[in-house]
Each structure stands twice: as structure tokens, then as C-alpha cells.
Design a protein around this motif. Structure first.
Motif, PDB file in Angstrom:
ATOM      1  N   SER A 101      -1.635 -11.378  -3.595  1.00 28.94           N
ATOM      2  CA  SER A 101      -2.743 -11.991  -2.856  1.00 28.94           C
ATOM      3  C   SER A 101      -2.781 -13.493  -3.086  1.00 28.94           C
ATOM      4  O   SER A 101      -3.023 -14.275  -2.154  1.00 28.94           O
ATOM      5  N   GLY A 102      -2.530 -13.900  -4.342  1.00 25.18           N
ATOM      6  CA  GLY A 102      -2.514 -15.328  -4.659  1.00 25.18           C
ATOM      7  C   GLY A 102      -1.384 -16.068  -3.978  1.00 25.18           C
ATOM      8  O   GLY A 102      -1.480 -17.278  -3.756  1.00 25.18           O
ATOM      9  N   SER A 103      -0.321 -15.344  -3.628  1.00 28.27           N
ATOM     10  CA  SER A 103       0.826 -15.947  -2.930  1.00 28.27           C
ATOM     11  C   SER A 103       0.701 -15.839  -1.418  1.00 28.27           C
ATOM     12  O   SER A 103       1.641 -16.174  -0.690  1.00 28.27           O
ATOM     13  N   GLY A 104      -0.448 -15.365  -0.949  1.00 23.44           N
ATOM     14  CA  GLY A 104      -0.669 -15.247   0.489  1.00 23.44           C
ATOM     15  C   GLY A 104      -0.040 -14.014   1.108  1.00 23.44           C
ATOM     16  O   GLY A 104       0.035 -13.904   2.337  1.00 23.44           O
ATOM     17  N   LYS A 105       0.403 -13.058   0.296  1.00 20.11           N
ATOM     18  CA  LYS A 105       1.022 -11.824   0.805  1.00 20.11           C
ATOM     19  C   LYS A 105      -0.018 -10.706   0.819  1.00 20.11           C
ATOM     20  O   LYS A 105      -0.026  -9.820  -0.029  1.00 20.11           O
ATOM     21  N   THR A 106      -0.904 -10.796   1.798  1.00 14.67           N
ATOM     22  CA  THR A 106      -2.048  -9.890   1.845  1.00 14.67           C
ATOM     23  C   THR A 106      -1.635  -8.439   2.036  1.00 14.67           C
ATOM     24  O   THR A 106      -2.182  -7.535   1.392  1.00 14.67           O
ATOM     25  N   ARG A 107      -0.674  -8.195   2.917  1.00 17.43           N
ATOM     26  CA  ARG A 107      -0.229  -6.817   3.161  1.00 17.43           C
ATOM     27  C   ARG A 107       0.403  -6.211   1.906  1.00 17.43           C
ATOM     28  O   ARG A 107       0.222  -5.030   1.624  1.00 17.43           O
ATOM     29  N   LEU A 108       1.144  -7.011   1.158  1.00 19.18           N
ATOM     30  CA  LEU A 108       1.744  -6.528  -0.088  1.00 19.18           C
ATOM     31  C   LEU A 108       0.657  -6.219  -1.108  1.00 19.18           C
ATOM     32  O   LEU A 108       0.749  -5.217  -1.843  1.00 19.18           O
ATOM     33  N   ALA A 109      -0.365  -7.052  -1.155  1.00 20.53           N
ATOM     34  CA  ALA A 109      -1.497  -6.808  -2.058  1.00 20.53           C
ATOM     35  C   ALA A 109      -2.180  -5.491  -1.707  1.00 20.53           C
ATOM     36  O   ALA A 109      -2.525  -4.694  -2.588  1.00 20.53           O
ATOM     37  N   ILE A 110      -2.372  -5.256  -0.401  1.00 20.84           N
ATOM     38  CA  ILE A 110      -2.967  -3.991   0.051  1.00 20.84           C
ATOM     39  C   ILE A 110      -2.111  -2.814  -0.407  1.00 20.84           C
ATOM     40  O   ILE A 110      -2.624  -1.777  -0.846  1.00 20.84           O
ATOM     41  N   HIS A 111      -0.804  -2.973  -0.321  1.00 23.55           N
ATOM     42  CA  HIS A 111       0.129  -1.915  -0.734  1.00 23.55           C
ATOM     43  C   HIS A 111      -0.066  -1.557  -2.207  1.00 23.55           C
ATOM     44  O   HIS A 111      -0.175  -0.372  -2.556  1.00 23.55           O
ATOM     45  N   TYR A 112      -0.149  -2.565  -3.072  1.00 24.27           N
ATOM     46  CA  TYR A 112      -0.307  -2.299  -4.509  1.00 24.27           C
ATOM     47  C   TYR A 112      -1.676  -1.695  -4.831  1.00 24.27           C
ATOM     48  O   TYR A 112      -1.792  -0.778  -5.646  1.00 24.27           O
ATOM     49  N   TYR A 113      -2.722  -2.213  -4.180  1.00 24.13           N
ATOM     50  CA  TYR A 113      -4.055  -1.644  -4.397  1.00 24.13           C
ATOM     51  C   TYR A 113      -4.099  -0.181  -3.930  1.00 24.13           C
ATOM     52  O   TYR A 113      -4.749   0.664  -4.551  1.00 24.13           O
ATOM     53  N   THR A 114      -3.404   0.115  -2.836  1.00 26.11           N
ATOM     54  CA  THR A 114      -3.363   1.487  -2.314  1.00 26.11           C
ATOM     55  C   THR A 114      -2.636   2.409  -3.285  1.00 26.11           C
ATOM     56  O   THR A 114      -3.058   3.557  -3.496  1.00 26.11           O
ATOM     57  N   LEU A 115      -1.556   1.928  -3.904  1.00 24.32           N
ATOM     58  CA  LEU A 115      -0.842   2.722  -4.908  1.00 24.32           C
ATOM     59  C   LEU A 115      -1.749   3.040  -6.094  1.00 24.32           C
ATOM     60  O   LEU A 115      -1.741   4.163  -6.615  1.00 24.32           O
ATOM     61  N   ALA A 116      -2.527   2.048  -6.520  1.00 31.85           N
ATOM     62  CA  ALA A 116      -3.464   2.262  -7.634  1.00 31.85           C
ATOM     63  C   ALA A 116      -4.507   3.314  -7.267  1.00 31.85           C
ATOM     64  O   ALA A 116      -4.819   4.202  -8.060  1.00 31.85           O
ATOM     65  N   ARG A 117      -5.034   3.222  -6.051  1.00 33.60           N
ATOM     66  CA  ARG A 117      -6.047   4.188  -5.611  1.00 33.60           C
ATOM     67  C   ARG A 117      -5.476   5.594  -5.505  1.00 33.60           C
ATOM     68  O   ARG A 117      -6.118   6.574  -5.906  1.00 33.60           O
ATOM     69  N   LYS A 118      -4.251   5.711  -4.991  1.00 35.32           N
ATOM     70  CA  LYS A 118      -3.602   7.026  -4.878  1.00 35.32           C
ATOM     71  C   LYS A 118      -3.394   7.668  -6.245  1.00 35.32           C
ATOM     72  O   LYS A 118      -3.598   8.875  -6.415  1.00 35.32           O
ATOM     73  N   LEU A 119      -2.974   6.869  -7.217  1.00 32.50           N
ATOM     74  CA  LEU A 119      -2.755   7.398  -8.559  1.00 32.50           C
ATOM     75  C   LEU A 119      -4.053   7.900  -9.173  1.00 32.50           C
ATOM     76  O   LEU A 119      -4.091   8.988  -9.767  1.00 32.50           O
ATOM     77  N   LEU A 120      -5.122   7.132  -9.022  1.00 26.81           N
ATOM     78  CA  LEU A 120      -6.423   7.557  -9.553  1.00 26.81           C
ATOM     79  C   LEU A 120      -6.932   8.809  -8.848  1.00 26.81           C
ATOM     80  O   LEU A 120      -7.503   9.703  -9.480  1.00 26.81           O
ATOM     81  N   ALA A 121      -6.712   8.874  -7.544  1.00 28.22           N
ATOM     82  CA  ALA A 121      -7.139  10.060  -6.778  1.00 28.22           C
ATOM     83  C   ALA A 121      -6.374  11.295  -7.245  1.00 28.22           C
ATOM     84  O   ALA A 121      -6.934  12.393  -7.346  1.00 28.22           O
ATOM     85  N   LYS A 122      -5.095  11.119  -7.554  1.00 26.83           N
ATOM     86  CA  LYS A 122      -4.255  12.228  -8.017  1.00 26.83           C
ATOM     87  C   LYS A 122      -4.735  12.756  -9.366  1.00 26.83           C
ATOM     88  O   LYS A 122      -4.697  13.966  -9.623  1.00 26.83           O
ATOM     89  N   GLU A 123      -5.188  11.862 -10.248  1.00 24.82           N
ATOM     90  CA  GLU A 123      -5.595  12.246 -11.599  1.00 24.82           C
ATOM     91  C   GLU A 123      -7.101  12.484 -11.721  1.00 24.82           C
ATOM     92  O   GLU A 123      -7.593  12.791 -12.801  1.00 24.82           O
ATOM     93  N   SER A 124      -7.836  12.354 -10.629  1.00 25.73           N
ATOM     94  CA  SER A 124      -9.298  12.430 -10.708  1.00 25.73           C
ATOM     95  C   SER A 124      -9.815  13.818 -11.047  1.00 25.73           C
ATOM     96  O   SER A 124     -10.967  13.972 -11.444  1.00 25.73           O
TER      97      SER A 124
END
Length: 265
Positions: free
Chosen positions: A176-199
Motif C-alpha cells: 500500500s505504501g508503494s502505491g500497489k493497492t491491488r497487491l495490498a488487497i491480495h495480502y489482506y485477503t490472504l490474512a482474512r482467509k487464514l483467520l476464517a479457516k482457523e476461526s
């Protein structure tokens, strides 16, 4: 001197020599055993120090911290008995007992320390793997029972999950700091998926909601950036949407006139 006396002297000397050899061998064996034990204890103490100093403050759970401190205190006490003249062990025992008391006074659900860079995350993961191996060793020795081992293992697993999430978030912030918003969304989505899997095993709903909010904001930002970067495409999409809406309105008007005609007929 009679032959009987000479034989008796020879036998006595042989007995003395054999006794000396036996005693000498026993002393050597015990010295070697002591040295091997000292070496093993020093290696174990080094590993415990590595665990205590390697983790960030407040990273380990209270239970695991207490366990590690009790183990290093036990090892240091054994070293002090084997080498009573070594003053360092007394100083270390004083320090470790003080630190153990501080850990015991902390609340059980103290806020976990968050990591700030990928290298730190990688190192802490390796430490957790070593701690997991150590727990298996304690279980084998009977120091902890099966129930305690399972509890500690689950705590380590939860920390590994959080480490992975921290790593994704670090990468997302860098993107996000490098202006790569879509890549930032990708990493945040991976984090959310992992938490959802272990919830199912742990309650991560609060974190999942926070990540969802961040992703939604970034999605809006990404769309705005894409529109600004390609205004012709954005205008074409807006014109297409407007045309589709107009056609739909025309269709509805025609449909209403047909309905009126049907009624009057």
C-alpha cells in the motif's frame, strides 16, 4: 625370606595395583560422566536462554513463559550443584527467579506483541518450532502430561497463525505504501482467509471484521485509482451503464403501454 612370604607380598602388591586401577578407572569414568552431564546441561541452558531472549517481549503466552523459566531455573540449579565454585550460576538463578515472578504477576490475557518486519517473523517462527520440539521432549520425559502438552501445542499453533497474519499485514502495508493497492488487497485477503479457516478453534471474528473494513476501503481506493489512470475506459463504462439504463426505461415504457392496452381491450 621364605617363599611363602614372598608370594604373599606379591599377591598383596597385585591386589593393591588392581584396586588402584579399579579406583582410578572409576574416578575417570565418573569424571567423564560428569563432564558429559555438564556439557548437556550447558547446551540445554543455552537453548533456554535463546528462547527467553529470542522472542519479543510479551510474545509468548503466560503459561509458556512460566514453563520456559522454570526449566531454565531447574537446569541452572543442576549446574550450580555440579560446579559449586562458579558464581555465575548463582547470579543467573537470582535473575531468572526475579523474571519468573514478574511473568507470574502479569495478567493472563496480556496484549500480544506484534512484529514489524518479515525477517523478525521468520526468526520467531523458527523459535516456535524449537519450542514445540522441546515440549515433545518434556512430554516424553514425563515432565508434562498429555493434556498439558496438547494445551501448549494449541497455544503455539495459535501463535503461528497470528505470525502468518502479521506477515501478510506487513506485506500489505508495504504494498500500500508503494502505491500497489491491488497487491495490498491480495495480502489482506490472504490474512482474512487464514483467520476464517482457523476461526472454528479460535475466535478471530473481531480481526476478520477489521480486515474486511480495510479491504472495503482499499477496494474503493483501487477503483478510484483505476478510473483516474484510465479516464477513457471509465467514461466508456459510465456511458454503457447510462445507455443500458435508458434502454431498460424504454422497455418498461413499452411494457406499460402493452399492459394498458390489454386492460382496455
Amino acid at each position: 625370606m621364605s617363599s611363602t612370604l614372598i608370594i604373599s607380598i606379591i599377591i598383596a602388591v597385585l591386589v593393591l595395583l588392581m584396586s588402584y586401577a579399579f579406583i582410578s578407572q572409576t574416578i575417570t569414568t565418573r569424571r567423564q560422566q560428569k563432564q558429559r552431564l555438564l556439557t548437556a546441561l550447558k547446551i540445554r541452558a543455552r537453548d533456554f536462554k535463546f528462547l527467553i531472549n529470542g522472542f519479543p517481549p510479551n510474545f509468548l503466552s503466560k503459561d509458556l513463559s512460566i514453563l520456559v523459566y522454570r526449566c531454565i531455573i531447574e537446569v541452572t540449579e543442576q549446574l550450580a550443584k555440579l560446579e559449586p565454585k562458579e558464581k555465575l550460576y548463582v547470579e543467573e538463578l537470582t535473575l531468572y527467579n526475579k523474571q519468573l515472578e514478574e511473568v507470574q504477576r502479569k495478567p493472563k490475557n496480556a496484549k500480544r506483541a506484534k512484529l514489524t518486519n518479515p525477517q523478525q517473523t521468520k526468526e520467531v517462527k523458527r523459535l516456535l518450532q524449537e519450542l514445540n520440539k522441546f515440549l515433545a521432549h518434556l512430554r516424553k520425559r514425563g515432565t508434562i502430561n498429555a493434556s498439558q502438552h496438547a494445551n501448549y501445542e494449541q497455544q503455539i499453533k495459535n501463535m503461528v497463525v497470528q505470525l502468518s497474519v502479521d506477515s501478510y499485514i506487513i506485506n500489505a502495508k508495504q504494498a500500500s505504501g508503494s502505491g500497489k493497492t491491488r497487491l495490498a488487497i491480495h495480502y489482506y485477503t490472504l490474512a482474512r482467509k487464514l483467520l476464517a479457516k482457523e476461526s472454528g478453534k479460535q475466535n478471530y471474528q473481531k480481526q476478520i471484521q477489521q480486515l474486511s473494513g480495510v479491504i472495503a476501503q482499499l477496494e474503493e481506493k483501487a477503483l478510484a485509482e483505476e478510473a483516474a489512470a484510465n479516464p477513457d475506459r471509465a467514461a466508456a463504462e459510465a456511458q454503457a451503464e447510462e445507455q443500458a439504463a435508458t434502454e431498460w426505461d424504454e422497455f418498461n415504457k413499452g411494457d406499460e403501454s402493452w399492459k394498458k392496452k390489454s386492460v382496455y381491450d
